[in-house]
Write a protein that holds these residues in place. Structure first.
Motif, PDB file in Angstrom:
ATOM      1  N   SER A  30      32.251  42.458  42.067  1.00 50.50           N
ATOM      2  CA  SER A  30      31.636  42.313  40.850  1.00 50.50           C
ATOM      3  C   SER A  30      32.298  43.312  40.185  1.00 50.50           C
ATOM      4  CB  SER A  30      30.197  42.963  41.012  1.00 50.50           C
ATOM      5  OG  SER A  30      29.441  41.868  41.764  1.00 50.50           O
ATOM      6  N   ARG A  31      32.915  44.279  40.686  1.00 50.70           N
ATOM      7  CA  ARG A  31      33.912  45.380  39.601  1.00 50.70           C
ATOM      8  C   ARG A  31      34.792  44.714  39.127  1.00 50.70           C
ATOM      9  NH1 ARG A  31      32.567  48.924  43.928  1.00 50.70           N
ATOM     10  NH2 ARG A  31      34.581  48.426  45.003  1.00 50.70           N
ATOM     11  N   ALA A  32      35.917  44.035  40.067  1.00 48.48           N
ATOM     12  CA  ALA A  32      37.004  43.105  39.583  1.00 48.48           C
ATOM     13  C   ALA A  32      36.669  42.254  38.443  1.00 48.48           C
ATOM     14  CB  ALA A  32      37.831  42.446  40.880  1.00 48.48           C
ATOM     15  N   TYR A  33      35.646  41.307  38.948  1.00 48.83           N
ATOM     16  CA  TYR A  33      35.320  40.376  37.781  1.00 48.83           C
ATOM     17  C   TYR A  33      34.617  41.171  36.485  1.00 48.83           C
ATOM     18  CZ  TYR A  33      32.815  36.322  36.021  1.00 48.83           C
ATOM     19  OH  TYR A  33      32.377  35.004  35.486  1.00 48.83           O
ATOM     20  N   SER A  34      34.095  42.354  36.445  1.00 50.74           N
ATOM     21  CA  SER A  34      33.421  42.851  35.229  1.00 50.74           C
ATOM     22  C   SER A  34      34.750  43.347  34.560  1.00 50.74           C
ATOM     23  CB  SER A  34      32.671  44.043  35.416  1.00 50.74           C
ATOM     24  OG  SER A  34      31.359  43.483  36.307  1.00 50.74           O
ATOM     25  N   ARG A  35      35.757  44.104  35.169  1.00 54.22           N
ATOM     26  CA  ARG A  35      36.874  44.606  34.366  1.00 54.22           C
ATOM     27  C   ARG A  35      37.634  43.308  33.766  1.00 54.22           C
ATOM     28  NH1 ARG A  35      37.470  47.964  39.173  1.00 54.22           N
ATOM     29  NH2 ARG A  35      39.279  46.339  39.870  1.00 54.22           N
ATOM     30  N   ALA A  36      37.754  42.131  34.254  1.00 50.35           N
ATOM     31  CA  ALA A  36      38.570  40.963  33.847  1.00 50.35           C
ATOM     32  C   ALA A  36      37.891  40.182  32.600  1.00 50.35           C
ATOM     33  CB  ALA A  36      38.877  40.233  35.082  1.00 50.35           C
ATOM     34  N   PHE A  37      36.447  40.112  32.827  1.00 50.04           N
ATOM     35  CA  PHE A  37      35.496  39.440  31.649  1.00 50.04           C
ATOM     36  C   PHE A  37      34.906  40.026  30.847  1.00 50.04           C
ATOM     37  CE2 PHE A  37      36.643  36.104  35.219  1.00 50.04           C
ATOM     38  CZ  PHE A  37      37.283  35.300  34.748  1.00 50.04           C
ATOM     39  N   GLY A  38      34.541  41.445  31.150  1.00 49.24           N
ATOM     40  CA  GLY A  38      33.776  42.182  30.159  1.00 49.24           C
ATOM     41  C   GLY A  38      32.299  42.182  30.802  1.00 49.24           C
ATOM     42  N   HIS A  39      31.879  41.407  31.595  1.00 52.42           N
ATOM     43  CA  HIS A  39      30.673  41.495  31.806  1.00 52.42           C
ATOM     44  C   HIS A  39      30.291  41.156  33.411  1.00 52.42           C
ATOM     45  CE1 HIS A  39      30.774  36.898  32.413  1.00 52.42           C
ATOM     46  NE2 HIS A  39      31.667  37.076  31.296  1.00 52.42           N
ATOM     47  N   ALA A  40      29.059  41.355  33.852  1.00 53.21           N
ATOM     48  CA  ALA A  40      28.930  41.312  35.289  1.00 53.21           C
ATOM     49  C   ALA A  40      28.768  39.891  35.780  1.00 53.21           C
ATOM     50  CB  ALA A  40      27.720  41.878  35.671  1.00 53.21           C
ATOM     51  N   PRO A  41      29.314  39.470  36.928  1.00 50.43           N
ATOM     52  CA  PRO A  41      28.991  38.042  37.486  1.00 50.43           C
ATOM     53  C   PRO A  41      27.725  37.382  37.119  1.00 50.43           C
ATOM     54  CG  PRO A  41      30.091  39.434  39.085  1.00 50.43           C
ATOM     55  CD  PRO A  41      29.502  40.213  38.254  1.00 50.43           C
ATOM     56  N   SER A  42      26.626  37.875  37.457  1.00 44.57           N
ATOM     57  CA  SER A  42      25.324  37.378  36.869  1.00 44.57           C
ATOM     58  C   SER A  42      25.192  37.222  35.477  1.00 44.57           C
ATOM     59  CB  SER A  42      24.252  38.471  37.411  1.00 44.57           C
ATOM     60  OG  SER A  42      24.521  39.810  36.874  1.00 44.57           O
ATOM     61  N   ALA A  43      26.016  37.651  34.701  1.00 46.82           N
ATOM     62  CA  ALA A  43      25.804  37.372  33.148  1.00 46.82           C
ATOM     63  C   ALA A  43      26.645  36.372  32.693  1.00 46.82           C
ATOM     64  CB  ALA A  43      26.326  38.695  32.282  1.00 46.82           C
ATOM     65  N   THR A  44      27.431  35.589  33.439  1.00 46.82           N
ATOM     66  CA  THR A  44      28.316  34.362  33.236  1.00 46.82           C
ATOM     67  C   THR A  44      27.543  33.296  32.415  1.00 46.82           C
ATOM     68  OG1 THR A  44      29.883  35.178  34.982  1.00 46.82           O
ATOM     69  CG2 THR A  44      30.195  32.916  33.940  1.00 46.82           C
ATOM     70  N   PRO A  45      27.963  32.893  31.381  1.00 49.23           N
ATOM     71  CA  PRO A  45      27.082  31.739  30.664  1.00 49.23           C
ATOM     72  C   PRO A  45      27.247  30.308  31.589  1.00 49.23           C
ATOM     73  CG  PRO A  45      28.838  32.641  29.118  1.00 49.23           C
ATOM     74  CD  PRO A  45      29.090  33.304  30.567  1.00 49.23           C
TER      75      PRO A  45
END
Length: 305
Positions: A87-102
């Motif tokens: 979750s930390r790596a994903y949030s840094r990469a995409f600017g939002h938490a995994p659970s907020a992925t469209p």
């Protein structure tokens, strides 16, 4: 032996093989030492193999999440030992938490100078253009260099105290509607704000909120806008839309702009502001003494001549 196959393709296969979780695993799959394997991949793609694997697996994770996959399953598949670490790596990469992925069936690509990306369901996409566009096309290089150079400036600016960060250093104003470019804080903010505003115009969205300009917030804003900015540039490029006209409803009154001129505008003023920031940082931070934001040196550090 390569059995007639393209050597770089074999190296990429080794990087992304599900079983190859370490550099040693990757290298053994193509009968090379870890040192030579890393050197060959970096020279051929401009990206270290471990970094490429991590990035492409995060891109795959974004696609999996967009199709409704559970965060826990996606985290394990991406090679993370814990959901928290993923979750930390994903949030840094995409600017939002995994659970907020469209929830959309499109691949979300991260910045990559080599144009190599995950393509669903289980393959790679290497960006190219029918007319010869490549990762060495000057416009492509400038777009990627602009984002990476801004990140480098922000990283160095984090080492300054607030007085130095906000000190007035001149009376210059690049664009009247943005206000003065008279401190590191204003220049770095304008670098990111320009992309936020133009992206909203391209997407037909409302005027975005203008966030705070402390370095931590600017870094988060950049992490959020960078992949979306690259997605927009790629989408226009793929459809050959640079001569299309944008009616910008965010202007009062609305104005029309040719899309190619919008990108040229952003890159022109971004280069000016980044050079200002480098000049001021060289006077403040010894770590910036030999840094000039040169795209030649940027490429060399990534293994390109």
């Amino acid at each position: 032996m390569t059995n007639g196959r393209d050597r770089l393709r074999e190296l990429l296969d080794a990087v992304l093989d599900e079983r190859n979780t370490t550099l040693t695993d990757m290298a053994s799959g193509v009968y090379a030492s870890p040192f030579h394997f890393a050197r060959q991949v970096s020279k051929g793609t401009g990206e270290a193999p471990v970094a490429m694997r991590r990035r492409v697996l995060l891109e795959r994770a974004a696609w999996q999440l967009s199709t409704g996959a559970a965060v826990t399953e996606v985290a394990w598949a991406a090679g993370y030992d814990s959901v928290e670490g993923f979750s930390r790596a994903y949030s840094r990469a995409f600017g939002h938490a995994p659970s907020a992925t469209p929830r959309r069936p499109a691949t979300r690509w991260l910045p990559a100078v080599n144009g190599i990306h995950f393509h669903p369901p289980m393959s790679l996409w290497v960006e190219s253009e029918p007319k010869g566009r490549s990762d060495m096309d000057p416009t492509t290089l400038l777009v990627h260099h602009d984002l990476d150079d801004t990140r480098a400036l922000l990283d160095l600016a984090k080492g300054l105290d607030d007085t130095a960060y906000r000190r007035k250093r001149g009376n210059g104003t690049a664009l009247a509607w943005d206000g003065p470019d008279d401190s590191l804080a204003t220049v770095l903010d304008h670098l990111i704000w320009a992309k936020e505003v133009w992206l909203a115009s391209i997407e037909g969205a409302d005027q975005p909120p203008h966030g705070p300009d402390d370095t931590a917030t600017l870094a988060r804003r950049l992490d959020e806008v960078a992949p979306r900015w690259l997605d927009a540039v790629r989408a226009i490029d793929r459809r050959g839309g640079w001569n299309d006209t944008l009616i910008d409803a965010l202007c009062e009154p609305p104005e029309s702009f040719v899309l190619g001129s919008v990108l040229a505008h952003v890159l022109t003023y971004s280069a000016h502001r980044r050079q200002l920031a480098w000049q001021w940082l060289r006077a403040e931070n010894p770590a910036a003494a030999d840094e000039y934001g040169d795209p030649i040196m940027w490429l060399r550090r990534r293994g390109n001549a």
